[in-house]
Scaffold this motif. Sequence first.
Motif, PDB file in Angstrom:
ATOM      1  N   LYS A 113       0.841  -1.208   0.000  1.00 36.47           N
ATOM      2  CA  LYS A 113       0.000   0.000   0.000  1.00 36.47           C
ATOM      3  C   LYS A 113       0.872   1.251   0.000  1.00 36.47           C
ATOM      4  CE  LYS A 113      -2.456  -1.236   3.634  1.00 36.47           C
ATOM      5  NZ  LYS A 113      -2.246  -2.652   3.855  1.00 36.47           N
ATOM      6  N   ALA A 114       1.980   1.208   0.748  1.00 39.86           N
ATOM      7  CA  ALA A 114       2.863   2.382   0.830  1.00 39.86           C
ATOM      8  C   ALA A 114       3.463   2.716  -0.525  1.00 39.86           C
ATOM      9  CB  ALA A 114       3.978   2.119   1.856  1.00 39.86           C
ATOM     10  N   VAL A 115       3.883   1.707  -1.268  1.00 40.91           N
ATOM     11  CA  VAL A 115       4.483   1.947  -2.582  1.00 40.91           C
ATOM     12  C   VAL A 115       3.439   2.472  -3.556  1.00 40.91           C
ATOM     13  CG1 VAL A 115       5.525   0.825  -4.592  1.00 40.91           C
ATOM     14  CG2 VAL A 115       6.364   0.303  -2.296  1.00 40.91           C
ATOM     15  N   PHE A 116       2.241   1.889  -3.531  1.00 38.13           N
ATOM     16  CA  PHE A 116       1.198   2.309  -4.475  1.00 38.13           C
ATOM     17  C   PHE A 116       0.722   3.736  -4.178  1.00 38.13           C
ATOM     18  CE2 PHE A 116      -3.360   2.647  -5.561  1.00 38.13           C
ATOM     19  CZ  PHE A 116      -3.268   2.497  -6.933  1.00 38.13           C
ATOM     20  N   PHE A 117       0.263   3.976  -2.933  1.00 35.33           N
ATOM     21  CA  PHE A 117      -0.281   5.292  -2.602  1.00 35.33           C
ATOM     22  C   PHE A 117       0.825   6.338  -2.444  1.00 35.33           C
ATOM     23  CE2 PHE A 117      -3.754   2.490  -1.158  1.00 35.33           C
ATOM     24  CZ  PHE A 117      -4.796   3.053  -1.893  1.00 35.33           C
ATOM     25  N   GLY A 118       2.029   5.874  -2.097  1.00 32.63           N
ATOM     26  CA  GLY A 118       3.142   6.815  -1.971  1.00 32.63           C
ATOM     27  C   GLY A 118       3.478   7.489  -3.287  1.00 32.63           C
ATOM     28  N   ARG A 119       3.142   6.858  -4.398  1.00 34.60           N
ATOM     29  CA  ARG A 119       3.396   7.460  -5.714  1.00 34.60           C
ATOM     30  C   ARG A 119       2.543   8.705  -5.939  1.00 34.60           C
ATOM     31  NH1 ARG A 119       7.942   6.611  -7.233  1.00 34.60           N
ATOM     32  NH2 ARG A 119       7.292   7.507  -9.215  1.00 34.60           N
ATOM     33  N   ARG A 136      14.065  -5.306   0.009  1.00 36.35           N
ATOM     34  CA  ARG A 136      14.088  -6.244  -1.116  1.00 36.35           C
ATOM     35  C   ARG A 136      12.681  -6.729  -1.486  1.00 36.35           C
ATOM     36  NH1 ARG A 136      19.421  -7.950  -2.161  1.00 36.35           N
ATOM     37  NH2 ARG A 136      20.743  -6.251  -1.355  1.00 36.35           N
ATOM     38  N   MET A 137      11.750  -5.753  -1.568  1.00 33.59           N
ATOM     39  CA  MET A 137      10.422  -6.098  -2.073  1.00 33.59           C
ATOM     40  C   MET A 137      10.585  -6.778  -3.430  1.00 33.59           C
ATOM     41  SD  MET A 137       7.247  -3.533  -3.054  1.00 33.59           S
ATOM     42  CE  MET A 137       6.569  -3.376  -1.418  1.00 33.59           C
ATOM     43  N   ARG A 138       9.813  -7.811  -3.668  1.00 36.51           N
ATOM     44  CA  ARG A 138       9.943  -8.544  -4.932  1.00 36.51           C
ATOM     45  C   ARG A 138       9.780  -7.574  -6.098  1.00 36.51           C
ATOM     46  NH1 ARG A 138       6.587 -12.282  -6.461  1.00 36.51           N
ATOM     47  NH2 ARG A 138       4.844 -11.640  -5.154  1.00 36.51           N
ATOM     48  N   LEU A 139      10.724  -7.647  -7.029  1.00 38.74           N
ATOM     49  CA  LEU A 139      10.785  -6.674  -8.116  1.00 38.74           C
ATOM     50  C   LEU A 139       9.504  -6.638  -8.961  1.00 38.74           C
ATOM     51  CD1 LEU A 139      12.655  -4.502  -9.094  1.00 38.74           C
ATOM     52  CD2 LEU A 139      13.737  -6.166 -10.620  1.00 38.74           C
ATOM     53  N   PRO A 140       8.921  -7.796  -9.325  1.00 37.11           N
ATOM     54  CA  PRO A 140       7.669  -7.734 -10.107  1.00 37.11           C
ATOM     55  C   PRO A 140       6.554  -6.995  -9.368  1.00 37.11           C
ATOM     56  CG  PRO A 140       8.613  -9.928 -10.222  1.00 37.11           C
ATOM     57  CD  PRO A 140       9.386  -9.190  -9.170  1.00 37.11           C
ATOM     58  N   VAL A 141       6.484  -7.191  -8.049  1.00 31.04           N
ATOM     59  CA  VAL A 141       5.470  -6.506  -7.243  1.00 31.04           C
ATOM     60  C   VAL A 141       5.750  -5.009  -7.225  1.00 31.04           C
ATOM     61  CG1 VAL A 141       4.496  -6.235  -4.925  1.00 31.04           C
ATOM     62  CG2 VAL A 141       5.032  -8.525  -5.806  1.00 31.04           C
ATOM     63  N   PHE A 142       7.016  -4.648  -6.989  1.00 31.21           N
ATOM     64  CA  PHE A 142       7.400  -3.238  -6.950  1.00 31.21           C
ATOM     65  C   PHE A 142       7.098  -2.553  -8.285  1.00 31.21           C
ATOM     66  CE2 PHE A 142      10.587   0.053  -7.827  1.00 31.21           C
ATOM     67  CZ  PHE A 142      10.312   0.938  -6.781  1.00 31.21           C
ATOM     68  N   LEU A 143       7.454  -3.204  -9.375  1.00 28.26           N
ATOM     69  CA  LEU A 143       7.238  -2.622 -10.697  1.00 28.26           C
ATOM     70  C   LEU A 143       5.749  -2.453 -10.997  1.00 28.26           C
ATOM     71  CD1 LEU A 143       9.919  -4.487 -12.846  1.00 28.26           C
ATOM     72  CD2 LEU A 143       9.885  -2.065 -12.238  1.00 28.26           C
ATOM     73  N   THR A 144       4.948  -3.447 -10.633  1.00 25.05           N
ATOM     74  CA  THR A 144       3.504  -3.369 -10.886  1.00 25.05           C
ATOM     75  C   THR A 144       2.872  -2.224 -10.111  1.00 25.05           C
ATOM     76  OG1 THR A 144       3.362  -5.752 -11.294  1.00 25.05           O
ATOM     77  CG2 THR A 144       1.317  -4.610 -10.734  1.00 25.05           C
ATOM     78  N   LEU A 145       3.177  -2.145  -8.810  1.00 19.98           N
ATOM     79  CA  LEU A 145       2.593  -1.104  -7.967  1.00 19.98           C
ATOM     80  C   LEU A 145       3.066   0.284  -8.390  1.00 19.98           C
ATOM     81  CD1 LEU A 145       3.022  -2.888  -4.519  1.00 19.98           C
ATOM     82  CD2 LEU A 145       0.869  -2.493  -5.726  1.00 19.98           C
ATOM     83  N   THR A 146       4.345   0.391  -8.720  1.00 16.14           N
ATOM     84  CA  THR A 146       4.899   1.676  -9.144  1.00 16.14           C
ATOM     85  C   THR A 146       4.283   2.122 -10.465  1.00 16.14           C
ATOM     86  OG1 THR A 146       6.994   1.271  -8.005  1.00 16.14           O
ATOM     87  CG2 THR A 146       7.027   2.896  -9.773  1.00 16.14           C
ATOM     88  N   THR A 147       4.126   1.188 -11.388  1.00 14.90           N
ATOM     89  CA  THR A 147       3.532   1.524 -12.688  1.00 14.90           C
ATOM     90  C   THR A 147       2.094   1.989 -12.534  1.00 14.90           C
ATOM     91  OG1 THR A 147       4.961  -0.075 -13.816  1.00 14.90           O
ATOM     92  CG2 THR A 147       2.978   0.650 -14.984  1.00 14.90           C
ATOM     93  N   LEU A 148       1.306   1.263 -11.740  1.00  9.52           N
ATOM     94  CA  LEU A 148      -0.099   1.621 -11.558  1.00  9.52           C
ATOM     95  C   LEU A 148      -0.247   2.968 -10.849  1.00  9.52           C
ATOM     96  CD1 LEU A 148      -1.616  -1.848 -10.542  1.00  9.52           C
ATOM     97  CD2 LEU A 148      -1.869  -0.641 -12.721  1.00  9.52           C
ATOM     98  N   GLY A 149       0.495   3.140  -9.742  1.00 12.55           N
ATOM     99  CA  GLY A 149       0.406   4.395  -8.994  1.00 12.55           C
ATOM    100  C   GLY A 149       0.881   5.580  -9.815  1.00 12.55           C
ATOM    101  N   SER A 150       1.975   5.385 -10.541  1.00 10.95           N
ATOM    102  CA  SER A 150       2.517   6.464 -11.377  1.00 10.95           C
ATOM    103  C   SER A 150       1.573   6.800 -12.520  1.00 10.95           C
ATOM    104  CB  SER A 150       3.881   6.053 -11.946  1.00 10.95           C
ATOM    105  OG  SER A 150       4.808   5.831 -10.912  1.00 10.95           O
ATOM    106  N   ALA A 151       0.976   5.772 -13.126  1.00 14.91           N
ATOM    107  CA  ALA A 151       0.062   6.000 -14.250  1.00 14.91           C
ATOM    108  C   ALA A 151      -1.135   6.834 -13.809  1.00 14.91           C
ATOM    109  CB  ALA A 151      -0.398   4.669 -14.833  1.00 14.91           C
ATOM    110  N   LEU A 152      -1.660   6.548 -12.613  1.00  7.69           N
ATOM    111  CA  LEU A 152      -2.793   7.318 -12.097  1.00  7.69           C
ATOM    112  C   LEU A 152      -2.410   8.777 -11.867  1.00  7.69           C
ATOM    113  CD1 LEU A 152      -4.443   4.862  -9.535  1.00  7.69           C
ATOM    114  CD2 LEU A 152      -5.482   5.788 -11.610  1.00  7.69           C
TER     115      LEU A 152
END
Length: 220
Positions: A113-119, A136-152
Amino acid sequence: MIDSGATQWVTDLMATLGAPGAGLAIALENIFPPLPSEVILPLAGFTASTGGMNLYAALVWTTVGSVVGALALYGIGAALGRDRVVAVAARIPLVKVADLERTEAWFERHGTKAVFFGRMIPVFRSLISVPAGLERMRLPVFLTLTTLGSALWNTVFVLAGFFLGERWEVVSGYVSTYSKVVLAAAAVALLVFIAIRVFRGSKAGGPGGRAAEEARTDRT
């Protein structure tokens, strides 16, 4: 107040490179937060409204730039590693390793939640990538959350600039106020943290605190 120098630099970059220039500016903004996304994103939307770039390309490239910048900070966190951070924290006055451990436990429970909403929070939208790397958050998870939060985040402000046209600076004014509120709240939280640490330290240093500490020492 919009920095005219930053605005001109971003304008020139987009005039030279088009939508990839907007993506490059956003990537740099993630690594160097003083470069304001509240200028880059609506300006990209305004440029798209004048035909200077394709709107969809602007949305895609700014999101790509966000992810690239976030990955760089994730890599810094991963390279630092927990041991180095603990060693540094142990030397900082008023900071205890236990605080870091509690933060780690919190991030383990709420990191996604922090990575997604933090964006979507100014300044922290960049910094949140560092603890993600440390933990060391799993990279696929980090990339997915970052992409979605950033896109919004990017879509809202690029489209605002697109539809406002020459009045795109209105968006920057609102986001600037939002940023100041966030930073003020963070400053208050820091002051409260320091006050609590100083208060607890003074109590621990008093007669009762020393007696309790001596009793613990005798038992061991």
